[in-house]
Design an enzyme around this catalytic site. Sequence first.
Site, PDB file in Angstrom:
ATOM      1  N   ASP A   1      68.617  94.605  26.234  1.00 38.31           N
ATOM      2  CA  ASP A   1      67.466  93.992  26.882  1.00 38.31           C
ATOM      3  C   ASP A   1      67.986  92.642  27.344  1.00 38.31           C
ATOM      4  OD1 ASP A   1      65.229  92.281  27.342  1.00 38.31           O
ATOM      5  OD2 ASP A   1      64.018  93.849  26.450  1.00 38.31           O
ATOM      6  N   HIS A   2      68.191  92.487  28.636  1.00 35.51           N
ATOM      7  CA  HIS A   2      68.954  91.308  29.073  1.00 35.51           C
ATOM      8  C   HIS A   2      68.219  89.998  28.777  1.00 35.51           C
ATOM      9  CE1 HIS A   2      66.567  91.513  32.792  1.00 35.51           C
ATOM     10  NE2 HIS A   2      66.941  90.287  33.036  1.00 35.51           N
TER      11      HIS A   2
ATOM     12  N   HIS B   1      61.163  93.284  27.750  1.00 34.83           N
ATOM     13  CA  HIS B   1      61.323  91.833  27.872  1.00 34.83           C
ATOM     14  C   HIS B   1      60.174  91.047  27.215  1.00 34.83           C
ATOM     15  CE1 HIS B   1      64.324  93.285  30.447  1.00 34.83           C
ATOM     16  NE2 HIS B   1      63.667  93.285  31.578  1.00 34.83           N
TER      17      HIS B   1
HETATM   18  C1  BG6 Z   1      64.358  93.999  35.027  1.00 29.24           C
HETATM   19  C2  BG6 Z   1      63.225  94.666  35.738  1.00 29.24           C
HETATM   20  O1  BG6 Z   1      64.566  94.563  33.769  1.00 29.24           O
HETATM   21  O2  BG6 Z   1      64.063  92.606  34.878  1.00 29.24           O
HETATM   22  C3  BG6 Z   1      62.987  94.020  37.097  1.00 29.24           C
HETATM   23  O3  BG6 Z   1      63.506  96.053  35.903  1.00 29.24           O
HETATM   24  C4  BG6 Z   1      62.793  92.536  36.945  1.00 29.24           C
HETATM   25  O4  BG6 Z   1      61.871  94.609  37.748  1.00 29.24           O
HETATM   26  C5  BG6 Z   1      63.907  91.917  36.112  1.00 29.24           C
HETATM   27  O5  BG6 Z   1      62.781  91.961  38.235  1.00 29.24           O
HETATM   28  C6  BG6 Z   1      63.622  90.468  35.792  1.00 29.24           C
HETATM   29  O6  BG6 Z   1      64.746  89.883  35.236  1.00 29.24           O
HETATM   30  P1  BG6 Z   1      65.056  88.334  35.417  1.00 29.24           P
HETATM   31  O7  BG6 Z   1      66.255  88.099  34.579  1.00 29.24           O
HETATM   32  O8  BG6 Z   1      65.282  88.121  36.883  1.00 29.24           O
HETATM   33  O9  BG6 Z   1      63.844  87.620  34.936  1.00 29.24           O
END
Ligand code: BG6
Length: 488
Positions: free
Chosen positions: A176-177, A239
């Site tokens: 989960d980044h 997230h």
């Molecule tokens: C991804 C989603 O996991 O996270 C995207 O699939 C979203 O829809 C993105 O735009 C948001 O990531 P960050 O790091 O740009 O907030």
Amino acid sequence: MDLQPQLLVIFGSSGDLMRRKLAPALLRLAEQGLLPERFAVLGFARTEMDDDSFKAMLEDALKVDRKSDAWGWLCERIFYCRGGYGDPESMRLLKERVSELDEKFRLDGNRLFYLATPPEVFDDLVIGLRESGLNKSNGWVRIVVEKPFGNDLESAQNLNRLLWTAFDESSIYRIDHYLGKETVQNLLVLRFGNTIFEPLWNYRFVDHVQITVAESDGVGTRGRYYDAAGALRDMVPNHIFQLLTLVAMEPPISLEADAVRDEKLRVLKSIKPFEPEEVDENVVRGQYGAGEIDGHPVPAYRDEPYVNPNSTTETFVAMRLFVHNWRWEGVPFYLRTGKRLPRRVTEIQIQFRPVPYLLFPPETTGQLKPNLLTLRIQPDEGIILRVETKVIGMGMQVRSTPLDFYYSQLGTKIPDAYERLLLDAMRGDQTLFMRADEVEAAWRIVTPILHRWQTTPAPKFPNYNAGTWGPNEADELLRRDKREWLTS
Ligand code: BG6
């Protein structure tokens, strides 16, 4: 910290994730000298390429040439193998290539498989790895899986069961980044590295918590995936719930992966899944129509590429939920996320209770606001505490003043989440990865919402204009509780 020798095999290596995230992360790690000397990367995808054209593709994405030291070093260790995901013949060829590289670079049989493919091929790949015996070696074998981890509770359970037929839970790294973001990790330090917040961090002092993940972008070219997924699946069980668990969890007994993950799981288990009627009361969905962002006209969601022109998929979701335990009983957590909102901002706001007795009458001193702690995850990463102070002068006027810290003040570049997570998977630290039971507990909360939405008609979509903060019902959700969204 020295990493063990290893081979990184990336499935889906001709794709977007490789170009935008994984290749830059590898390059940055190489630049910092964090990769092991005995190391190789093997890309695998369906696209017709050889080692050279694969490297050329990456060079183009990274805007580097071989004269740069780090890229030159990495280039000697990058290879490509073309094949069909899970196809037995391709897996046999892959196995040969893996053994070859293992021997050439003396990698001690250590392998990290990275599934950077669309989820439709996860199953075939896991089966392919198992059937070919690639999941076994005389060194360690790990697998990194990208979200989505299923699209409801049942499919998530099936995916977990399938993964376990080939890998041990201790070898599975579900990315989960958001957990790789510096500011998200800072939450642990803020809470458990200071004494002043923790005594206040409960129902006695906290009025409510808000978590906003707003994006000004639309769905871009991802319409096909997104139209099937929607904002709820795309952002909430992963997230947003990860942010929520880090805010709400009890102090873990250590920073060991399972100690942290046990506490996060307990938070998810303390959230009672909604009954069908409760969904209507506590969850709002929206879809954007045409509008303006930064003064530029943007199309409606239904006019985006690959989106069904009659789509009833939500691009916005807001909800109110409670964490039922001794610390949080009665404190609402308001969550919201959406595409095409006025600006990109991710933040957590802890609003404290108002003072118990008003010494400064608003008629003569001005309105006293409750303290507010804002944890800005992005884009201008920082921590802001709102305190009430006296206006300088002979009177007794009050006003809100921010005590703030922005990461930009440090002048250090914040590493990308993928840099951190890739490195953690390479060194075998699962702390920032989701465990199977966490994933399932998250789906246990989200699935009843999906079911309710499937059986009740969608609101009249579109119900918010691009460039606004979502449908009116989202404001109504808080107004009912005599509160309002705090980001504006
Ligand atoms: C991804 C989603 O996991 O996270 C995207 O699939 C979203 O829809 C993105 O735009 C948001 O990531 P960050 O790091 O740009 O907030």
